[in-house]
Design a protein around this motif. Structure first.
Motif, PDB file in Angstrom:
ATOM      1  N   GLU A  49      15.824  14.711  -1.559  1.00  0.00           N
ATOM      2  CA  GLU A  49      15.549  14.524  -0.133  1.00  0.00           C
ATOM      3  C   GLU A  49      14.420  13.522   0.087  1.00  0.00           C
ATOM      4  N   GLN A  50      13.394  13.575  -0.755  1.00  0.00           N
ATOM      5  CA  GLN A  50      12.300  12.615  -0.664  1.00  0.00           C
ATOM      6  C   GLN A  50      12.834  11.191  -0.819  1.00  0.00           C
ATOM      7  N   ILE A  51      13.662  11.011  -1.859  1.00  0.00           N
ATOM      8  CA  ILE A  51      14.179   9.673  -2.152  1.00  0.00           C
ATOM      9  C   ILE A  51      15.069   9.169  -1.022  1.00  0.00           C
ATOM     10  N   LEU A  52      15.861  10.101  -0.481  1.00  0.00           N
ATOM     11  CA  LEU A  52      16.812   9.686   0.553  1.00  0.00           C
ATOM     12  C   LEU A  52      16.145   9.427   1.888  1.00  0.00           C
ATOM     13  N   TRP A  53      15.268  10.334   2.283  1.00  0.00           N
ATOM     14  CA  TRP A  53      14.823  10.300   3.682  1.00  0.00           C
ATOM     15  C   TRP A  53      13.386   9.819   3.863  1.00  0.00           C
ATOM     16  N   LYS A  54      12.593   9.742   2.779  1.00  0.00           N
ATOM     17  CA  LYS A  54      11.203   9.309   2.949  1.00  0.00           C
ATOM     18  C   LYS A  54      11.063   7.835   2.592  1.00  0.00           C
ATOM     19  N   ARG A  55      10.159   7.170   3.276  1.00  0.00           N
ATOM     20  CA  ARG A  55       9.865   5.791   2.918  1.00  0.00           C
ATOM     21  C   ARG A  55       8.982   5.783   1.674  1.00  0.00           C
ATOM     22  N   PHE A  56       8.918   4.609   0.991  1.00  0.00           N
ATOM     23  CA  PHE A  56       8.152   4.546  -0.248  1.00  0.00           C
ATOM     24  C   PHE A  56       6.656   4.784  -0.020  1.00  0.00           C
ATOM     25  N   ASP A  57       6.117   4.307   1.088  1.00  0.00           N
ATOM     26  CA  ASP A  57       4.683   4.534   1.342  1.00  0.00           C
ATOM     27  C   ASP A  57       4.372   6.028   1.451  1.00  0.00           C
ATOM     28  N   GLN A  58       5.304   6.784   2.063  1.00  0.00           N
ATOM     29  CA  GLN A  58       5.100   8.227   2.176  1.00  0.00           C
ATOM     30  C   GLN A  58       5.163   8.915   0.813  1.00  0.00           C
ATOM     31  N   ARG A  59       6.138   8.496   0.006  1.00  0.00           N
ATOM     32  CA  ARG A  59       6.267   9.109  -1.318  1.00  0.00           C
ATOM     33  C   ARG A  59       5.055   8.792  -2.176  1.00  0.00           C
ATOM     34  N   LEU A  60       4.551   7.562  -2.087  1.00  0.00           N
ATOM     35  CA  LEU A  60       3.381   7.180  -2.886  1.00  0.00           C
ATOM     36  C   LEU A  60       2.155   7.979  -2.434  1.00  0.00           C
ATOM     37  N   ALA A  61       1.974   8.110  -1.122  1.00  0.00           N
ATOM     38  CA  ALA A  61       0.848   8.907  -0.613  1.00  0.00           C
ATOM     39  C   ALA A  61       0.947  10.345  -1.114  1.00  0.00           C
ATOM     40  N   GLY A  62       2.148  10.922  -1.063  1.00  0.00           N
ATOM     41  CA  GLY A  62       2.363  12.283  -1.546  1.00  0.00           C
ATOM     42  C   GLY A  62       2.061  12.409  -3.023  1.00  0.00           C
ATOM     43  N   ARG A  68      -8.629  10.725   2.073  1.00  0.00           N
ATOM     44  CA  ARG A  68      -7.630  11.766   1.837  1.00  0.00           C
ATOM     45  C   ARG A  68      -6.891  12.155   3.124  1.00  0.00           C
ATOM     46  N   GLU A  69      -7.631  12.230   4.223  1.00  0.00           N
ATOM     47  CA  GLU A  69      -7.028  12.681   5.480  1.00  0.00           C
ATOM     48  C   GLU A  69      -5.914  11.758   5.958  1.00  0.00           C
ATOM     49  N   THR A  70      -6.201  10.456   5.921  1.00  0.00           N
ATOM     50  CA  THR A  70      -5.194   9.492   6.387  1.00  0.00           C
ATOM     51  C   THR A  70      -3.998   9.470   5.437  1.00  0.00           C
ATOM     52  N   LEU A  71      -4.268   9.601   4.129  1.00  0.00           N
ATOM     53  CA  LEU A  71      -3.168   9.664   3.146  1.00  0.00           C
ATOM     54  C   LEU A  71      -2.249  10.842   3.476  1.00  0.00           C
ATOM     55  N   ARG A  72      -2.868  11.966   3.803  1.00  0.00           N
ATOM     56  CA  ARG A  72      -2.091  13.160   4.114  1.00  0.00           C
ATOM     57  C   ARG A  72      -1.213  12.923   5.352  1.00  0.00           C
ATOM     58  N   ARG A  73      -1.811  12.307   6.372  1.00  0.00           N
ATOM     59  CA  ARG A  73      -1.020  12.013   7.571  1.00  0.00           C
ATOM     60  C   ARG A  73       0.124  11.061   7.255  1.00  0.00           C
ATOM     61  N   GLN A  74      -0.209  10.043   6.435  1.00  0.00           N
ATOM     62  CA  GLN A  74       0.775   9.036   6.002  1.00  0.00           C
ATOM     63  C   GLN A  74       1.980   9.709   5.352  1.00  0.00           C
ATOM     64  N   TYR A  75       1.657  10.667   4.450  1.00  0.00           N
ATOM     65  CA  TYR A  75       2.704  11.334   3.704  1.00  0.00           C
ATOM     66  C   TYR A  75       3.618  12.128   4.632  1.00  0.00           C
ATOM     67  N   ALA A  76       2.984  12.814   5.583  1.00  0.00           N
ATOM     68  CA  ALA A  76       3.743  13.786   6.386  1.00  0.00           C
ATOM     69  C   ALA A  76       4.538  13.140   7.516  1.00  0.00           C
TER      70      ALA A  76
END
Lengths: 219, 219
Positions: free
Chosen positions: A140-153, A210-218
């Protein structure tokens, strides 16, 4: 950790079945980097992680990698014994990500007990379902998340596992976790740096926001 | 098909366990398009496909879809009874792709037998491992194959399932199988058409050069 700590159903096994599992078990200590299992041709046995950390991953024909999941202290690795189930038609690699101490239950003993014990077989079902859930999460991550979100996660997860904001990891290694080429990782990390989320230096990624990374991921 | 035809291990079950499975079972006939199972909140029971075809797929929050696998005559759908295993932490949708006749074993009867029968539990393990293998195959396709290859593979598979070169399917529906937006599908199909591999008309894709498609897929 005792053998029984790995099996919440230990007390429901018959004494004979417990003995069969205990008699076959042996210990192994491996340094970081050791490849413990190499696809379905290997029949390594069940790996029980006493200390350390394992990584389960797959490899493409061209040598690209992606991490399926991690196994931590107390976890059981089933796919290193995948030869015991003929319906498992895929190749998983298992490597130590830290110096790791293991107990290994040989496939034959485990399989014999499982064939006779509904309790152990149902427990094995639950372990497989848990791994299946991790792979579905990844899909699901690979399909529906953008790469920036996956990297942040990934950076947040890595920081939680290592207990530090200063991650000693190469861009190449991050690419092998996420299934992307190194250049794609480097480009996105540089973008993160320009946004003040991380600070890059040789083989190090330091999380600075960390906070912005978390927002980025979510997102 | 008899109930026993779905379970190669039927004769190894005790008469009491066979009776428990048989007594609970009921039949259902559903028209093409029926959604039979909607994520883990549903506890539909085990679906046994007597005739027809089911599709297992996942949905993104934005309503995008991707097909995980198909279930054909003689197949057992486990994830429609996923509530019986607490480690299954993902949401699968099941829909009928053709008019379909099913037998349904209620989750409770199946679970009770499985808890006491090592034979049924081990068989269930094999079914789950088979589905896991299909999802791993899909993951590898998504990671390592280009979209043109996946589309070529899909058209060939669809043609084999339908027994015809003339596929009645919209670009939108192909996108829902492959997890891609419609525009991406349309662009690639037009490219295939320009190469003489397919002929497009309203809601129809006709395969005109099977050999080249096959080579394309296997690249």
């Amino acid at each position: 950790m005792e053998l029984s700590d790995f099996f919440p159903i230990w007390n429901q096994l018959t004494p004979a079945h417990r003995a069969m599992l205990t008699d076959g078990v042996f210990r192994r200590a491996v340094p970081k980097g050791t490849v413990l299992h190499n696809g379905s041709m290997d029949c390594t046995g069940l790996l029980l992680v006493q200390h350390g950390q394992l990584r389960a991953y797959i490899l493409s024909e061209e040598g690209r990698e992606i991490t399926l999941y991690r196994l931590l202290e107390g976890d059981i690795c089933l796919f290193s014994a995948s030869c015991m189930m003929r319906s498992i038609q895929f190749e998983v690699m298992i490597a130590a990500e830290r110096d790791t101490e293991l107990w290994i239950i040989p496939t034959d003993s485990y399989k014999t007990v499982m064939e006779h014990s509904a309790v152990l077989s149902n427990f094995t079902n639950e372990v497989m379902a848990a791994r299946f859930s991790e792979v579905m999460w990844l899909l699901e991550q690979i399909l529906w998340k953008r790469f920036d979100q996956r990297l942040a996660g990934f950076l947040l997860e890595e920081s939680a596992l290592e207990g530090t904001d200063v991650l000693k990891i190469t861009h190449e290694a991050i690419g092998s976790h996420l299934g992307n080429p190194r250049e794609v990782v480097t480009r996105m990390l540089r973008y993160f740096q320009s946004e003040g989320l991380v600070k890059l230096s040789r083989a190090t990624v330091e999380i600075t926001d960390r906070e912005t990374l978390r927002r980025q991921y979510a997102i």
